[in-house]
Design a protein around this motif. Sequence first.
Motif, PDB file in Angstrom:
ATOM      1  N   HIS A  35       0.833  -1.207   0.000  1.00  0.00           N
ATOM      2  CA  HIS A  35       0.000   0.000   0.000  1.00  0.00           C
ATOM      3  C   HIS A  35       0.872   1.263   0.000  1.00  0.00           C
ATOM      4  CE1 HIS A  35      -3.327   2.684   0.700  1.00  0.00           C
ATOM      5  NE2 HIS A  35      -2.771   3.129   1.825  1.00  0.00           N
ATOM      6  N   VAL A  36       1.911   1.260   0.831  1.00  0.00           N
ATOM      7  CA  VAL A  36       2.802   2.423   0.895  1.00  0.00           C
ATOM      8  C   VAL A  36       3.490   2.631  -0.449  1.00  0.00           C
ATOM      9  CG1 VAL A  36       4.871   3.383   1.981  1.00  0.00           C
ATOM     10  CG2 VAL A  36       3.152   2.225   3.389  1.00  0.00           C
ATOM     11  N   ILE A  37       3.993   1.562  -1.034  1.00  0.00           N
ATOM     12  CA  ILE A  37       4.693   1.640  -2.321  1.00  0.00           C
ATOM     13  C   ILE A  37       3.751   2.169  -3.411  1.00  0.00           C
ATOM     14  CG2 ILE A  37       5.726   0.243  -4.165  1.00  0.00           C
ATOM     15  CD1 ILE A  37       6.904  -1.522  -1.833  1.00  0.00           C
ATOM     16  N   GLU A  38       2.563   1.599  -3.505  1.00  0.00           N
ATOM     17  CA  GLU A  38       1.603   2.033  -4.520  1.00  0.00           C
ATOM     18  C   GLU A  38       1.227   3.504  -4.328  1.00  0.00           C
ATOM     19  OE1 GLU A  38      -1.660  -0.696  -4.217  1.00  0.00           O
ATOM     20  OE2 GLU A  38      -0.430  -2.388  -4.876  1.00  0.00           O
ATOM     21  N   THR A  39       1.071   3.920  -3.082  1.00  0.00           N
ATOM     22  CA  THR A  39       0.690   5.306  -2.800  1.00  0.00           C
ATOM     23  C   THR A  39       1.817   6.270  -3.153  1.00  0.00           C
ATOM     24  OG1 THR A  39      -0.770   4.518  -1.042  1.00  0.00           O
ATOM     25  CG2 THR A  39      -0.247   6.871  -1.065  1.00  0.00           C
ATOM     26  N   LEU A  40       3.066   5.906  -2.847  1.00  0.00           N
ATOM     27  CA  LEU A  40       4.202   6.764  -3.202  1.00  0.00           C
ATOM     28  C   LEU A  40       4.353   6.890  -4.712  1.00  0.00           C
ATOM     29  CD1 LEU A  40       6.862   5.669  -0.559  1.00  0.00           C
ATOM     30  CD2 LEU A  40       5.671   7.871  -0.697  1.00  0.00           C
ATOM     31  N   ILE A  41       4.109   5.815  -5.426  1.00  0.00           N
ATOM     32  CA  ILE A  41       4.174   5.861  -6.892  1.00  0.00           C
ATOM     33  C   ILE A  41       3.104   6.829  -7.416  1.00  0.00           C
ATOM     34  CG2 ILE A  41       3.761   4.529  -9.007  1.00  0.00           C
ATOM     35  CD1 ILE A  41       5.063   2.123  -7.511  1.00  0.00           C
ATOM     36  N   TYR A  42       1.901   6.720  -6.866  1.00  0.00           N
ATOM     37  CA  TYR A  42       0.780   7.549  -7.321  1.00  0.00           C
ATOM     38  C   TYR A  42       0.922   9.012  -6.884  1.00  0.00           C
ATOM     39  CZ  TYR A  42      -3.958   9.418  -7.490  1.00  0.00           C
ATOM     40  OH  TYR A  42      -5.049  10.225  -7.723  1.00  0.00           O
TER      41      TYR A  42
END
Length: 91
Positions: A35-42
């Motif tokens: 979730h953290v990784i996906e959010t940072l990408i977005y």
Amino acid sequence: MSSKEKTLEDLLIEEEVVTQNEIVLYNDDVNTFDHVIETLIYACDHTAEQAEQCSLIVHYKGKCTVKTGSFDDLKPRCTLLLDAGLSAEII
């Protein structure tokens, strides 16, 4: 002083005036790495590798600067992180 030197001097002075803010992301016991990784990408336009590295730093160090820039650029990005349930602030 040549015009080239004067232009360079003016540019250096202008760079000193520009203030850079940072988004700091804090560790929590709620969000998954994915979730953290996906959010940072977005939210921060990170590559997958950047986002993964930041998530590991946050996990082991407790916090990590995830984006630097002007306040006007960072404010909506920080809001996206907060809306996703992450703990972050602009400093």
